[in-house]
Design an enzyme around this catalytic site. Structure first.
Site, PDB file in Angstrom:
ATOM      1  N   ALA A 172       0.847  -1.189   0.000  1.00  0.00           N
ATOM      2  CA  ALA A 172       0.000   0.000   0.000  1.00  0.00           C
ATOM      3  C   ALA A 172       0.888   1.246   0.000  1.00  0.00           C
ATOM      4  CB  ALA A 172      -0.912  -0.014   1.213  1.00  0.00           C
ATOM      5  N   GLY A 182      -0.015  -5.201   0.797  1.00  0.00           N
ATOM      6  CA  GLY A 182      -1.251  -5.240   0.015  1.00  0.00           C
ATOM      7  C   GLY A 182      -1.062  -5.883  -1.336  1.00  0.00           C
ATOM      8  N   GLU A 188      -1.311  -9.490  -0.819  1.00  0.00           N
ATOM      9  CA  GLU A 188      -2.706  -9.836  -0.524  1.00  0.00           C
ATOM     10  C   GLU A 188      -3.548  -9.888  -1.794  1.00  0.00           C
ATOM     11  OE1 GLU A 188      -3.729  -8.159   3.800  1.00  0.00           O
ATOM     12  OE2 GLU A 188      -2.645  -6.707   2.573  1.00  0.00           O
TER      13      GLU A 188
END
Length: 258
Positions: free
Chosen positions: A64, A109, A112
């Site tokens: 992120a 992220g 993920e």
């Protein structure tokens, strides 16, 4: 400039995270564009498979966007996490397989998002991990849960607690990756597999994906009942009749997705 590139190659869609100057770090704009593209693509019955990758040679998505997160309030962080979860759920529930082509760093992220894909090919330069604890936070897009389901809870705990980054070779040994490919050949490998999938019965593939996803978290007898229901439903499709006729007639099936 758009933070997401969407390209159509026959029945295959290629989605490219496009912030190469920021190592494709995930901010609200990129997540929003990816969410919208997944919604739109999932409504298109002519799509047989999708490939998700990152622009440039260094990163799939290096996590992120930390600069964007620095001043987030608790409420803003919740909204950011919820958007990440929506994106991952859209990948998992898309009516077609999504192949992750991990061309470099897939951290936080980015890892993920990759974990939500049906399966992963990675370049030999790829590095993966959940390093959020190094920032005083934790995975927020489903990493604790999907990582444990992919590689087992003990290894997931180790990676989440230490924040370690692992090589593609280690990720392959853990079962996180399906294959490691030379960087120059990564997209060609993903396209080859997507093209192979595109020739199969599209409704059958969608049902395989649905039952594999739904059945993973229910008792075996319930999962088997889901499989039986889907198997029987497919006998009412034109694709099933075409596939079986083509087999008996010793020719390639021409599936229409009906």
């Amino acid at each position: 400039m758009s933070t997401l590139i969407r390209e159509r190659e026959g029945a295959v869609v290629v989605l490219t995270l496009n912030r190469p100057d920021k190592l494709n770090a995930l901010n609200a704009e990129l997540l929003g564009e990816l969410e919208a593209a997944l919604v739109e693509t999932s409504k298109d019955a002519s799509v047989a498979c999708a490939i998700l990758t990152g622009a440039g040679e260094k990163a799939f998505a290096a996590g992120a966007d930390i600069a964007a997160m620095l001043e987030m309030t608790t409420e803003q962080a919740r909204a950011f996490s919820e958007r990440g979860h929506r994106v991952c759920s859209l990948i998992e529930r898309a009516p077609f397989p999504v192949i992750g082509a991990i061309n470099g760093f897939a951290l936080g992220g980015g890892c993920e998002i990759a974990l939500a894909c049906d399966f992963l090919y990675a370049s030999d330069k790829a590095r993966l991990g959940q390093p959020e604890v190094n920032l005083g936070v934790m995975p927020g897009f489903g990493g604790t849960q999907r990582l444990a389901r992919r590689i087992g809870i003990a290894r997931a705990r180790e990676l989440c607690y230490t924040g370690d980054t692992i090589t593609a070779e280690d990720a392959l040994r853990m079962g996180l990756l399906n294959a490691i490919v030379p960087a120059a050949d990564l997209l060609a490998k993903a396209r080859e597999t997507a093209g192979k999938i595109a020739l199969k019965g599209r409704i059958a593939i969608a049902q395989c994906k649905r039952v594999l996803f739904t059945g993973a978290d229910v008792p075996l007898d319930v999962a088997n009942a889901l499989e039986t229901q889907a198997f029987a439903m497919l006998f009412g499709t034109d694709d099933r009749r075409e596939g079986m006729k083509a087999f008996l007639e010793k020719r390639k099936a021409a599936f229409a997705g009906k």
